[in-house]
Design a protein around this motif. Structure first.
Motif, PDB file in Angstrom:
ATOM      1  N   THR A  34       0.840  -1.206   0.000  1.00 54.30           N
ATOM      2  CA  THR A  34       0.000   0.000   0.000  1.00 54.30           C
ATOM      3  C   THR A  34       0.874   1.254   0.000  1.00 54.30           C
ATOM      4  N   LEU A  35       1.936   1.245   0.811  1.00 55.88           N
ATOM      5  CA  LEU A  35       2.846   2.395   0.870  1.00 55.88           C
ATOM      6  C   LEU A  35       3.557   2.608  -0.464  1.00 55.88           C
TER       7      LEU A  35
ATOM      8  N   LYS B 282       2.394   1.788  -3.439  1.00 54.02           N
ATOM      9  CA  LYS B 282       1.399   2.340  -4.382  1.00 54.02           C
ATOM     10  C   LYS B 282       1.232   3.844  -4.193  1.00 54.02           C
ATOM     11  N   ARG B 283       1.362   4.296  -2.931  1.00 48.37           N
ATOM     12  CA  ARG B 283       1.205   5.727  -2.628  1.00 48.37           C
ATOM     13  C   ARG B 283       2.501   6.514  -2.834  1.00 48.37           C
ATOM     14  N   LYS B 284       3.578   5.815  -3.205  1.00 49.12           N
ATOM     15  CA  LYS B 284       4.914   6.429  -3.331  1.00 49.12           C
ATOM     16  C   LYS B 284       5.290   7.157  -2.044  1.00 49.12           C
ATOM     17  N   SER B 285       5.155   6.469  -0.932  1.00 47.26           N
ATOM     18  CA  SER B 285       5.395   7.062   0.386  1.00 47.26           C
ATOM     19  C   SER B 285       6.846   7.448   0.604  1.00 47.26           C
TER      20      SER B 285
END
Length: 234
Positions: free
Chosen positions: A187-188, A190-193
């Motif tokens: 998830t991180l 995908k968000r480009k955290s």
């Protein structure tokens, strides 16, 4: 472990340093246009089970590696980064599609090499200030979770003998950190955290950092703190 007669393994390397039975090893030759990306494309036509790419140096190679993984191949590769979490941001900086990348990632293993103590090493009981410094470097909360009793900690120091040329060290030792591709981590990605978020999540998923692994190996008498501090970034 995975090199069995039933498994077809293709590797693209630059150069092929060690040949191994059971592997189909190919050396890339950029001068004639046979790059890592070109080798990967050729491999996919040969229906391999496992692909090893010597290094992901550019976007094209990384993209084909991810696509190969998504089509059911196990893909191994290397990158030059300082830590496992930084590998994620490095690949995203290459403009890799975060959704494809997050689906493909299984794990990232970072490695540092430090010198191994020779047999002539000497055991000693660390003083309280040294112990407190070690626990602080490890991380106070993380150290509590290990269940190690500080009073029982023993350390070793280099001495020197004819076997090791009076250096106190002989051979090398790997220290590692393993970032796992958990659902939260995906998830991180995908968000480009930010790197710090990725690092915190990796630790929450059970990652032991490079320095922590090095300190644990000091407790086992495999190396000393000076060596660990030398190869680990803060």
């Amino acid at each position: 472990m995975i090199n069995t007669p039933e498994t077809k393994i293709w590797t693209a390397e630059d150069p092929v340093e060690i040949t191994q039975r059971g592997l189909r090893q190919v050396q890339v030759h950029p001068k004639i246009g046979f790059t890592f990306a070109a080798a990967l494309r050729s491999f996919l036509r040969a229906d391999p089970d496992v692909i090893m790419v010597g290094e992901m140096r550019d976007q094209e190679t990384a993209e084909i590696g991810v696509e190969s993984s998504l089509t059911g191949h196990l893909v191994f590769s290397t990158l030059h980064t300082n830590s496992a979490p930084e590998t994620v941001t490095r690949l995203l900086d290459m403009e890799l599609d975060p959704f494809s990348f997050s689906d493909a990632i299984l794990c990232i293993l970072a490695q540092r090499l430090c010198r191994r103590l020779c047999e002539c090493k000497q055991q000693y009981q660390p003083e309280r200030p040294e112990l407190e410094e070690i626990i602080l470097e490890y991380g106070v909360e993380a150290f509590k979770k290990t269940g190690i009793n500080p009073a029982e900690i023993k350390l070793w120091k280099a001495v020197g003998c004819p076997k090791c040329g009076d250096s106190g060290y002989k051979g090398r030792l790997g220290i590692h950190e393993l970032l796992q591709g958990t659902d939260e981590m995906k998830t991180l990605i995908k968000r480009k955290s930010e790197i710090e978020q990725i690092r915190k999540q990796a630790i929450a998923d059970g990652m032991t950092t490079l320095k922590q692994d090095g300190i644990l190996k000091c407790f086992q008498g495999l190396t000393d703190l000076k060596e660990v501090r030398k190869v680990c970034i803060k």
